[in-house]
Scaffold this active site. Structure first.
Site, PDB file in Angstrom:
ATOM      1  CG  ASP A  76      -1.821  -1.207   1.299  1.00  0.00           C
ATOM      2  OD1 ASP A  76      -2.330  -1.647   0.263  1.00  0.00           O
ATOM      3  OD2 ASP A  76      -1.987  -1.728   2.423  1.00  0.00           O
ATOM      4  CD  GLU A  95      -8.985  -2.707  -0.565  1.00  0.00           C
ATOM      5  OE1 GLU A  95      -9.742  -2.902   0.403  1.00  0.00           O
ATOM      6  OE2 GLU A  95      -8.092  -3.489  -0.904  1.00  0.00           O
TER       7      GLU A  95
END
Length: 525
Positions: A57, A211
């Site tokens: 991420d 997301e």
């Protein structure tokens, strides 16, 4: 007393019988670095990954000629590591933005607003989930204590400033919410603004899982770049999509070429590619930084990948890196120095090295550390690795080896591990007189009784493409092969959840203390 003995009765897990000898490796120790695989090939090109090993991420901030990156650190503390680069390929660590455990930290966003740095991130404990912010007036800190801003039903906050000058957080599932002007609290309640892009039903994905929204502004358009398809599961699941709007408030229109990028086949070198930050280079070229699993090596975690993009005449962007199996032309910019950081550690102190993090520590965990003598003296905690908050480091090589000298005090057990989570780990521990084997997150024997004497020994762990062998030594020169080998290809998220990686680790359990010296890491061919 010597520990150069082999097992008599594997069920008991104690070393009592004749030694099984194995010559130590003859290859000299290399300087252990964050990852041996250098992205920069030195000829104007680079090869992914740019940050090998568990760097999921990634969120990247362009700040003039500098780039700063942070990422999900999950249960590792200190957390929110901050990296610095000027060419997006060579990175150096600057430190961490958080030390107090607020839970497993998921996808953060690092931004700069009116001269101040902010990191927004979700964190989850067994009891609750929320979102937090930390801030600093200098990228190297000091960083504030984490501030709970709520939003417990959402993850992956992405910061943006609207055409109205107000600050917003975009959230998982297509929602957004206004922030106070200081960025430290929420104004109002989240509102759904974007339905995402739907992929064909025939594709093999983990789940829809919209997301990781990241917002860019270019040529009068706001671009929301998002991940869908789930971050693990089938190799073809994760992907990058984008949408744009003239207003921060929408409506958002999907790109006609969605998905911008995804793994097409399990034969590609990188699986589950997704969760991108779009970044402008210093020479006008543009890039995506995102994560992916290396083909066959879920155990290494999600690694940071860099791919060039190009803008089309109609104002969208396309991915130009292919499957990332070949060298790519480097971005512009000067190197900030040697890439990565040392993994080998002599524990000279006065504090824990940047390569180390505790797993799920208590708030007073750092009190266990003592650098006043020779090496690191670590107070025992718990009874086994699962409740001992081991010290872990990120490995970025498919094959590697590490060794450490241990002086186990009376009443303590110390060991060396490959640690995934408190449910799944493998390695060997010792009370100074006998051994305990760790495998599948279980102990054999189920508990090693404390010794009133303790002892000194060396442990070596070799992870050669998922095949694990362990050697022990009483003098650091003559080594004995532990008579149990292990296979750890299943020690990863698709088996055990939690989105983690298998890491080299050291632990101290029991009421006594363990002194660690001369930790050495090296990559294997």
């Amino acid at each position: 007393m010597t520990l150069c003995k082999t097992l008599a009765g594997l069920a008991a897990g104690l070393l009592l019988a004749t030694a099984v000898h194995s010559a130590p490796p003859t290859t000299p120790w290399k300087r252990g670095i964050e990852h041996q695989r250098q992205a920069d090939l030195g000829n104007g090109t680079f090869l992914n990954p740019v940050l090998a090993g568990d760097h999921p991420d990634p969120s990247v901030l362009k700040d003039g000629e500098d780039y700063y990156l942070t990422l999900s650190s999950f249960d590792a503390y200190p957390g929110l590591p901050i990296w610095h680069s000027r060419d997006l390929v060579n990175w150096q660590p600057l430190g961490h933005a958080i030390t107090r455990n607020v839970g497993a930290i998921w996808a953060p966003d690092i931004v700069k607003h009116q001269g101040r740095y902010f990191i927004y991130f979700p964190a989850r404990t067994a009891e609750a989930r929320s979102n937090f912010v930390v801030w600093a007036d200098h990228i190297k800190g000091p960083w504030s204590e984490p501030i709970d801003i709520g939003l417990g039903g959402y993850i992956d906050p992405g910061h943006a400033v609207g055409e109205d000058g107000k600050r917003y957080l975009f959230l998982s599932g297509g929602a957004y919410v206004q922030l106070a002007d200081d960025g430290l609290s929420v104004v109002g309640t989240p509102r759904h603004v974007y339905d995402g892009w739907k992929y064909p039903e025939s594709w093999d994905v983990e789940a829809y899982a919209q997301e990781g929204p990241k917002i860019n502004f270019r040529d009068g358009w706001y671009y929301m770049t998002t991940a869908v398809g789930g971050t693990a599961g089938p190799p073809t699941g994760h992907m990058v999509i984008t949408a744009r709007s003239r207003s921060i408030h929408g409506p958002w229109v999907n790109a006609p070429n969605n998905p911008i990028m995804r793994t097409q086949s399990a034969s590609e070198p990188w699986w589950s590619r997704g969760h991108a930050t779009v970044i402008e280079g210093t020479d006008g070229r543009w890039w995506m930084m995102y994560h992916g699993y290396e083909n066959g090596y879920w155990t290494l975690g999600r690694q940071a990948l860099l791919e060039p993009i190009e803008w089309t005449a109609d104002g969208w962007f396309v991915a130009k890196g292919g499957d990332l199996g070949q060298p790519l032309r480097k971005p512009a910019g000067a190197s900030v120095g040697a890439h990565g950081m040392a993994l080998s550690d002599d524990f000279k102190g006065p504090a824990l090295g940047a390569q180390w993090s505790f797993f799920n520590p208590a708030q007073d965990e750092y009190r266990r550390l003592d650098f006043s003598g020779d090496g690191l003296l670590l107070q025992g905690k718990g009874l086994t690795p699962r409740d001992a908050s081991p010290l872990t480091a990120i490995a970025g090589d498919p094959a590697y080896q590490f060794e450490v000298e241990m002086e186990v005090g009376p009443g303590a057990v110390g060991g060396a591990l490959l640690f995934y989570s408190d449910r799944l780990y493998a390695g060997v521990g010792s009370n100074g007189e006998a051994f305990v084997m760790h495998r599948y997150g279980e102990e054999r024997p189920t508990r090693l009784a404390p010794s009133t004497k303790g002892g000194r020994l060396w442990l070596r762990v070799t992870n050669n493409r998922h095949i694990v062998t362990i050697h022990t030594s009483a003098d650091g020169q003559t080594w004995q092969k532990y008579p149990v080998q292990m296979e750890v290809s299943g020690y990863h998220h698709n088996v055990a959840g939690k989105f983690l990686a298998l890491k080299p680790a050291l632990y101290a359990a029991g009421e006594g203390k363990v002194r660690f010296r001369h930790f050495r890491y090296r990559a294997l061919d």
